[in-house]
Design a protein around this motif. Sequence first.
Motif, PDB file in Angstrom:
ATOM      1  N   HIS A  86      40.357  43.275  41.304  1.00 10.42           N
ATOM      2  CA  HIS A  86      39.850  41.967  40.863  1.00 10.42           C
ATOM      3  C   HIS A  86      40.723  41.441  39.729  1.00 10.42           C
ATOM      4  N   ASP A 115      36.248  36.061  43.449  1.00  9.64           N
ATOM      5  CA  ASP A 115      35.308  35.031  42.980  1.00  9.64           C
ATOM      6  C   ASP A 115      35.298  33.789  43.877  1.00  9.64           C
ATOM      7  N   TYR A 188      29.520  30.063  41.350  1.00 10.59           N
ATOM      8  CA  TYR A 188      30.314  28.876  41.042  1.00 10.59           C
ATOM      9  C   TYR A 188      30.067  27.749  42.036  1.00 10.59           C
ATOM     10  N   HIS A 216      31.385  37.730  43.592  1.00 15.58           N
ATOM     11  CA  HIS A 216      30.780  37.375  42.304  1.00 15.58           C
ATOM     12  C   HIS A 216      29.449  36.754  42.693  1.00 15.58           C
ATOM     13  N   HIS A 246      32.640  42.943  39.511  1.00 11.12           N
ATOM     14  CA  HIS A 246      32.313  42.943  38.076  1.00 11.12           C
ATOM     15  C   HIS A 246      30.794  42.980  37.834  1.00 11.12           C
ATOM     16  N   ASP A 410      39.214  41.920  36.283  1.00  7.26           N
ATOM     17  CA  ASP A 410      38.876  40.489  36.226  1.00  7.26           C
ATOM     18  C   ASP A 410      39.812  39.753  35.249  1.00  7.26           C
TER      19      ASP A 410
HETATM   20 ZN   LIG Z   1      33.964  36.582  38.675  1.00  8.95          ZN
END
Ligand SMILES: [Zn+2]
Length: 533
Positions: A86, A115, A188, A216, A246, A410
């Motif tokens: 990541h 992500d 997101y 994510h 994560h 990340d």
């Molecule tokens: Zn993320």
Amino acid sequence: MSRRLLLALATFATAAAALPSAQALPYDLLIRNARIVDGTGSPWYRGHVAVRGDTIVAVGPMVDGAAARVIDATGLVVSPGFIDLHTHARRGLFEVPTAENYVRQGVTTIFEGPDGGSPVPLAPFLAKVAATRITPNFAMFVGHGSIRSEVVGQIDRPATRDEIQKMQALVEQGMRDGAFGLSSGLFYVPGAFAPTEEVIELAAVAGRMGGIYISHMRDEASKVVDSVRETIRIGEEGGLPAQITHHKIIGKAYWGRSADTLRLVDEARARGVDATIDQYPYTASSTSVQAALWPKWAQEGGRDAIVARLKDPATRATISAESAVIIRDERGGGDARNVQIASCDWDASLAGKTLADVRDMRGLPATLDGAADAAIWIVEQGGCSGIFHAIGEEDLVRILRHPATMVGSDGEVPIFGQASPHPRSYGTFARVLGFYVREKGVITLEEAVRKMAAFPAQRTGLTDRGVLRPGMKADIAVFDPATVKDMATFEQPHQYAVGVSYVVINGDVAFERGAVTAARPGRVLYGPGYTKK
Ligand SMILES: [Zn+2]
């Protein structure tokens, strides 16, 4: 004697005569007298590692023979190079193609496209990386959010049947271009607007081509348990491995819930669902201020729509009120001082300041509402990335101990000295080895190396990396277990990790004597669905 054998002998004689003597030696590189931590999790043993070309050819206590180069590793650990599945390495990789923040920690392969965010299509981007001489190996996921953005836009509605088919075709293309699976960022915009069923239909395409699903999750705070359920469901119904990326618990009110999330992962695995986890070893996260502190609906439609929305006083007040709650309970960590600015394109001087500083500079009241209005001001100016201190240490440790957890940073490739990035880019792997293994004893050294090498290699199907064994690609880290340490802090992030002595990538020494070499041996690695054009 056959004609063919004669020809072969003649060719051999010519080649031997033409080559310098070093080439006739059995090994190009021999690392001697090491504590070998082979990546599998087995206890270390003393031995030697021999490399020819880009491949490990011998490992063990009795490796003998001359080598063009010998490294004496007495007192040091030799392990497989670390694999970071990541990263946001696109940020900075072309400016700093050595990616030395990673290489100096022993990282030899970095994955991009997590992500839900990746270039679409991938092929031109991967060609650009392949044409750039980079130090670590580079691999990618294809992003659900980027695909949805392309086909549906930044809009809050389910995709139509036609749009789902278009998105599936883009997933398929991403896999053919070399992705290792589908990533999502359901936290997101626009991933947040996708119903679970849509993600299942897209993930299934990646799964049929040998890819994984890495997410994510939609929520890591009040609804973290539901989000883990959703991730597992996507893997189960999509028919592919699912990874919670994560993994963390955001927001003090929810700390402790990793006991529940890990139980769900255990239950899923017990019934045959291949669910796994990755994690970075810090109690703060990092993303844009807008994504972290704003409600999703307020982010719909892209920049113009957001600016227009803020012009309406009633809407603005609603955004502010909802953001204040997020600052209180979630990524704001309950206090504007727990939000740190990492970087702002429009005002570099804000990097390192807290949201409380910005609030005070703007003359806003020292309340959560004042902090929310400071965040609105930041978004209005063009947005900043931030660091959010809202993760519980107890959850971090519990997640790190779990056998299905691997390590991923990340991070990105910072420009040394520029802005105030999260220290994870410089320190993740060294922090696990120095702080969580040596100082805290949370996991063993062997377990840490497994989580940083063999496990991510197995997860992504990199069958020729991640373990020290003859036949594997020669990606190797040599470090001092007594001194390896992360130096980057939230206050002073631009500090390289220490304690790594050598890093070998594809057989070439890429780092030694405290500096990256000119070798830059990194390759683009292509996933299971790759079709060469
Ligand atoms: Zn993320």
